[in-house]
Design an enzyme around this catalytic site. Sequence first.
Site, PDB file in Angstrom:
ATOM      1  CG  ASP A 141      -2.090   0.926   1.081  1.00  0.00           C
ATOM      2  OD1 ASP A 141      -2.346   1.410  -0.047  1.00  0.00           O
ATOM      3  OD2 ASP A 141      -2.745   1.204   2.097  1.00  0.00           O
ATOM      4  CG  ASN A 146       2.033   1.444  -5.164  1.00  0.00           C
ATOM      5  OD1 ASN A 146       2.967   1.303  -4.388  1.00  0.00           O
ATOM      6  ND2 ASN A 146       1.567   0.459  -5.911  1.00  0.00           N
ATOM      7  NE  ARG A 176      -1.594   6.513   1.246  1.00  0.00           N
ATOM      8  CZ  ARG A 176      -1.448   5.660   2.245  1.00  0.00           C
ATOM      9  NH1 ARG A 176      -1.172   6.125   3.444  1.00  0.00           N
ATOM     10  NH2 ARG A 176      -1.569   4.362   2.044  1.00  0.00           N
ATOM     11  CB  SER A 180      -8.662  -5.638  -3.477  1.00  0.00           C
ATOM     12  OG  SER A 180      -9.183  -4.343  -3.718  1.00  0.00           O
ATOM     13  CG  ASN A 210      -7.702  -2.282  -5.696  1.00  0.00           C
ATOM     14  OD1 ASN A 210      -6.751  -3.027  -5.497  1.00  0.00           O
ATOM     15  ND2 ASN A 210      -7.988  -1.274  -4.875  1.00  0.00           N
ATOM     16  NE  ARG A 218      -7.578   1.920  -5.885  1.00  0.00           N
ATOM     17  CZ  ARG A 218      -6.417   2.054  -5.289  1.00  0.00           C
ATOM     18  NH1 ARG A 218      -5.356   2.379  -5.983  1.00  0.00           N
ATOM     19  NH2 ARG A 218      -6.293   1.877  -3.993  1.00  0.00           N
ATOM     20  CG  LEU A 244      -5.995  -8.072   8.467  1.00  0.00           C
ATOM     21  CD1 LEU A 244      -6.492  -9.375   9.076  1.00  0.00           C
ATOM     22  CD2 LEU A 244      -4.513  -8.205   8.115  1.00  0.00           C
TER      23      LEU A 244
HETATM   24  C1  FPP Z   1      -1.853   0.098  -3.398  1.00  0.00           C
HETATM   25  O1  FPP Z   1      -1.485   1.445  -3.434  1.00  0.00           O
HETATM   26  C2  FPP Z   1      -1.313  -0.619  -4.551  1.00  0.00           C
HETATM   27  C3  FPP Z   1      -2.078  -1.155  -5.549  1.00  0.00           C
HETATM   28  C4  FPP Z   1      -3.556  -1.064  -5.546  1.00  0.00           C
HETATM   29  C5  FPP Z   1      -1.482  -1.822  -6.727  1.00  0.00           C
HETATM   30  C6  FPP Z   1      -0.194  -2.552  -6.513  1.00  0.00           C
HETATM   31  C7  FPP Z   1       0.183  -3.210  -7.789  1.00  0.00           C
HETATM   32  C8  FPP Z   1       1.432  -3.201  -8.304  1.00  0.00           C
HETATM   33  C9  FPP Z   1       2.586  -2.580  -7.637  1.00  0.00           C
HETATM   34  C10 FPP Z   1       1.671  -3.933  -9.604  1.00  0.00           C
HETATM   35  C11 FPP Z   1       2.029  -5.332  -9.249  1.00  0.00           C
HETATM   36  C12 FPP Z   1       2.390  -6.167 -10.378  1.00  0.00           C
HETATM   37  C13 FPP Z   1       2.736  -7.479 -10.216  1.00  0.00           C
HETATM   38  C14 FPP Z   1       3.038  -8.304 -11.388  1.00  0.00           C
HETATM   39  C15 FPP Z   1       2.822  -8.121  -8.891  1.00  0.00           C
HETATM   40  P1  FPP Z   1      -2.621   2.564  -3.448  1.00  0.00           P
HETATM   41  O2  FPP Z   1      -2.851   2.983  -4.862  1.00  0.00           O
HETATM   42  O3  FPP Z   1      -3.841   2.078  -2.739  1.00  0.00           O
HETATM   43  O4  FPP Z   1      -1.905   3.692  -2.634  1.00  0.00           O
HETATM   44  P2  FPP Z   1      -2.587   4.842  -1.767  1.00  0.00           P
HETATM   45  O5  FPP Z   1      -3.225   4.154  -0.592  1.00  0.00           O
HETATM   46  O6  FPP Z   1      -1.437   5.685  -1.372  1.00  0.00           O
HETATM   47  O7  FPP Z   1      -3.577   5.542  -2.658  1.00  0.00           O
END
Ligand code: FPP
Length: 248
Positions: free
Chosen positions: A20, A22, A24, A65, A68, A71, A193
């Site tokens: 989690d 990404n 932010r 998820s 998700n 979004r 979770l």
């Molecule tokens: C949560 O951050 C992250 C995700 C919803 C996506 C994560 C997916 C990847 C990094 C790609 C993975 C690829 C493979 C092949 C495993 P968020 O966007 O919810 O962050 P935030 O809470 O800060 O908004």
Amino acid sequence: MTEQDIDMQRIPRHVAIIMDGNGRWATGRGLPRTAGHQAGVETVKRITEEAARLGLDYLTLYAFSTENWRRPDDEVSALMALVLSSLQDDLFMRNNIRFRTIGDIDKLPEAVRKRLRQCESETAANDRMTLVVALSYSSRWEMTEAARRIAREVAEGKLAPDSISEDTITAHLNTAFMPDPELLIRTGGELRLSNYLLWQCAYTELYFTPVYWPDFSVDDFHRAIASYQGRQRRFGKTEEQAARDNRP
Ligand code: FPP
């Protein structure tokens, strides 16, 4: 925190991660949220290689998820494109890693589904570690599916209702092929979770860190493992019993 701070004889077999922060990470830098996911893929590679090097048997990452799907369309498309492009890398063959997915894969775009299936079959004989990516996954979805399958077997006379045990449920989940995680790590500072591996985490040690996923380093990973190694897992027993017999 270095490798000397972790006990290489007591590496967990299975670590699950909620990646989690990404979005932010990106907005804090004035970048679009998708730049955070792009940076997150680099962390996926870094932590996957380190997990294999440390000797984990399973690493399970929550990539997308069921929730998700709500979004914005462009973020969902960007995430699907990222999953697709990151699976072109030879990370798995180079590191002898088997690739598996869990989740409602049929909901994913055709091209992603095809590549996931290809990746699973290409890496099926790799045996150093299994990387499990949860895509269009949620625990409630998984448990509902398991209940449907069990009910079908009962209706067909293949299963007696009185014979249904915890093992029956475990065996009907998407994760039936792997042991429960000993450690769950969540980055990004939230303390929940989020519908991830709820059945499987009954006795799992939880580790929360404020570090955003793109910044999550090998050192941070070692810190989480060292924290797990410092805990006593009691599985409902007394301290003395647990010290004598550290099993569920
Ligand atoms: C949560 O951050 C992250 C995700 C919803 C996506 C994560 C997916 C990847 C990094 C790609 C993975 C690829 C493979 C092949 C495993 P968020 O966007 O919810 O962050 P935030 O809470 O800060 O908004």
